[in-house]
Design a protein around this motif. Structure first.
Motif, mmCIF file in Angstrom:
data_model
loop_
_atom_site.group_PDB
_atom_site.id
_atom_site.type_symbol
_atom_site.label_atom_id
_atom_site.label_comp_id
_atom_site.label_asym_id
_atom_site.label_seq_id
_atom_site.Cartn_x
_atom_site.Cartn_y
_atom_site.Cartn_z
ATOM 1 N N CYS A 52 0.846 -1.192 0.000
ATOM 2 C CA CYS A 52 0.000 0.000 0.000
ATOM 3 C C CYS A 52 0.881 1.240 0.000
ATOM 4 O O CYS A 52 1.857 1.318 0.764
ATOM 5 N N CYS A 77 -4.783 0.054 8.920
ATOM 6 C CA CYS A 77 -3.991 0.871 7.996
ATOM 7 C C CYS A 77 -2.694 1.349 8.644
ATOM 8 O O CYS A 77 -1.796 1.823 7.967
ATOM 9 N N SER A 143 -6.543 7.191 3.871
ATOM 10 C CA SER A 143 -6.703 5.735 3.730
ATOM 11 C C SER A 143 -7.838 5.480 2.729
ATOM 12 O O SER A 143 -8.568 6.409 2.358
ATOM 13 N N CYS A 144 -7.994 4.221 2.369
ATOM 14 C CA CYS A 144 -9.088 3.889 1.437
ATOM 15 C C CYS A 144 -10.426 4.314 2.019
ATOM 16 O O CYS A 144 -11.264 4.901 1.327
ATOM 17 N N GLY A 175 -4.474 3.514 -0.394
ATOM 18 C CA GLY A 175 -3.951 2.387 -1.161
ATOM 19 C C GLY A 175 -4.554 2.204 -2.537
ATOM 20 O O GLY A 175 -3.858 1.845 -3.488
HETATM 21 S S1 SF4 Z 1 -4.802 -0.451 0.992
HETATM 22 FE FE1 SF4 Z 1 -6.276 0.984 1.890
HETATM 23 S S2 SF4 Z 1 -7.248 -0.163 3.553
HETATM 24 FE FE2 SF4 Z 1 -5.345 -1.243 3.018
HETATM 25 S S3 SF4 Z 1 -3.763 -0.390 4.387
HETATM 26 FE FE3 SF4 Z 1 -3.703 0.808 2.506
HETATM 27 S S4 SF4 Z 1 -5.031 2.560 2.916
HETATM 28 FE FE4 SF4 Z 1 -5.529 0.989 4.464
#
Ligand code: SF4
Length: 489
Positions: A52, A77, A143-144, A175
């Protein structure tokens, strides 16, 4: 120039640099296709794991000495913080600093937050970070979850900034924004370029920005640059906000890694006229030659650089010859980030090792200065056409490949891909330290490390007899790139 500092977030590497995560072929073919603009990504219909970009952004910024991070996301996260803290403590150890933890807070977004919004949690998180750490700047990493629900992070950052009177800077690194986790470095550098670095008040012709990860080779860099009357300013980890704000006053920027340095180096050049040295990475002999020559050119020290190169190469020549004789005929598979992978193929060749496969975790079709990565061009001009692939750390491909190629050595920069080859009985070297193989002294050290690894492989052999691999014999009989789809036209 592909960097747009008027935007509040960095454009991802796929759009900006044409970065890809799926390819198999040879280095000559890769560069030829990138040059002609016809290199397309190959998608995988199966993917085992990936990373990520939030981790790269957060990990990098959390090592700024007097900054704090508020990660606006679910607790998971922030799982990367454990590794980030380890890196931070390692760097503190190198510098003989008193140990402390990284200044990171997570807002603990829950199911309820994703329904009703995370604005108050974010406000509280920023205030708490300010109270706990008394930082000079706070970075909010997204974050997502925070991106999907559309929390207006910029307006909250502006609101609290007015209240606490320090920069509160959003870092857009969720991510799902990019498949290329190195985009996280760009997000971090974008935040620094747009909000922290200030216009120069004066110029320092002797100071050179040196972009690193942990900076273990500080003493050697200081020693090298002193030969030319130059002083490195290491960053951005272990720098202060004030030091970073003055990076616009330096004479030039150099980087230990092309993937890392492209955004900030080119951004400083574009915004403040600080030249970015575009060269091979300073690993091995040709790499250090190219890096120093590039630096010498921008600071007008070409003659001094040539004298230094000649002297240093003469010093290591006899030892290098001995090492090459010991490693002659050995074969290796490389699996690293794009810049390190293509640079290390050259370094291993300099040690007399034939690289039978080079995997890189992604490939940027160009850097922010518009050129195909210098290390890829250099490799493509050699007689031997190295077989390569691009895979975002898909261990199932790497292990399948190793099982077929049976090299004498696997060399990687990431523990997650080194541990499995070791369990297969293949001697493996993990190059965690970015200063491994750095310059003339570094290549000698790496040579001895490889000789030692090959001399006694009992640990790997014992493990291979006792450990059951997670892949079946069916998979090992398949084509390595079975799950790599055809190019999207
Ligand atoms: S991909 Fe998205 S949900 Fe997963 S750790 Fe990274 S920010 Fe968090």
């Amino acid at each position: 120039m592909s960097i747009n500092i008027k935007r509040i977030e960095a454009v991802n590497r796929e759009s900006r640099l044409g970065a890809i995560t799926g390819y198999t072929g040879t280095v000559k073919d890769l560069v030829k296709k990138a040059k002609s603009g016809c290199l397309k990504n190959k998608e995988r219909c199966f993917s085992q794991a990936t990373n990520c970009s939030s981790g790269c952004a957060q990990g990098y910024l959390s090592r700024i000495m007097d900054a704090a991070i508020v990660n606006h996301g679910a607790r998971g996260c922030s799982a990367d913080v454990i590794g980030e803290n380890t890196n931070f403590q390692w760097g503190q150890n190198i510098r003989n600093l008193e140990k402390r933890n990284v200044n990171v807070i997570n807002t603990n977004m829950t199911e309820e937050t994703t329904v009703f919004g995370g604005r108050s949690k974010l406000r509280n998180g920023i205030r708490e970070a300010y109270k706990r750490f008394n930082p000079k700047a706070i970075f909010i990493t997204t974050s997502c979850a925070s991106a999907i629900i559309g929390d207006d992070i910029k307006s909250i950052a502006d609101e609290i900034e007015a209240e606490i009177n320090i920069p509160v800077v959003p870092v857009f690194c969720e991510g799902f924004r990019s498949k290329i986790w190195a985009t996280g470095f760009d997000s971090a550098f974008h935040a620094l370029l747009t909000r922290i670095v200030k216009p120069p008040k004066e110029k320092h012709p002797e100071i050179i920005n040196m972009l690193t990860f942990n900076g273990s080779g500080r003493d050697y860099v200081i020693e090298i640059l002193a030969n030319f009357g130059l002083v490195p300013k290491f960053g951005v980890p272990f720098s202060t906000i004030d030091e970073i704000s003055k990076m616009s006053e330096s004479a030039a920027t150099i980087s230990i890694c092309g993937t890392l340095g492209s955004y900030f180096g080119n951004g400083l050049e574009q915004k403040y006229g600080v030249p970015y040295v575009k060269s091979l990475q300073p690993h091995g002999i040709a790499g250090m030659d190219s890096w120093l020559r590039g630096l010498g050119k921008v600071v007008g020290k070409e003659n001094e650089v040539e004298e230094y190169i000649k002297k240093e190469k003469e010093k290591i020549a006899p030892e290098l010859k001995e090492i090459r004789e010991k490693l002659k005929g050995k074969t290796a598979v490389v699996g690293m980030g794009p810049s390190f992978s293509h640079n290390y193929i050259r370094v291993l060749n300099e040690l007399g090792i034939k690289v039978v496969w080079g995997a890189s975790w992604h490939f940027d079709q160009q850097y922010d200065h518009g050129s195909i990565p210098e290390s890829s061009i250099e490799l493509s001009e050699k007689e031997y056409d190295v077989p390569i692939s691009v895979c975002d750390q898909q261990n199932f491909e790497i292990l399948n490949l190793l099982n077929k190629l049976k090299p004498d050595l696997y060399i990687s920069r990431h523990p997650g891909t080194t541990v499995w080859p070791t369990k297969m009985g293949i001697p493996s070297v993990m190059v965690a330290d970015e200063f491994s193989a750095f310059g003339y002294k570094g290549i000698i050290d790496l040579g001895y490390r490889i000789i030692d690894t090959l001399a006694n492989n009992n640990l790997a052999l014992s493990l291979s007899k006792r450990v059951k691999l997670p892949y079946t014999s069916w998979w090992f009989e398949q084509d390595t790139f079975k799950f790599l789809e055809e190019e999207v036209k």
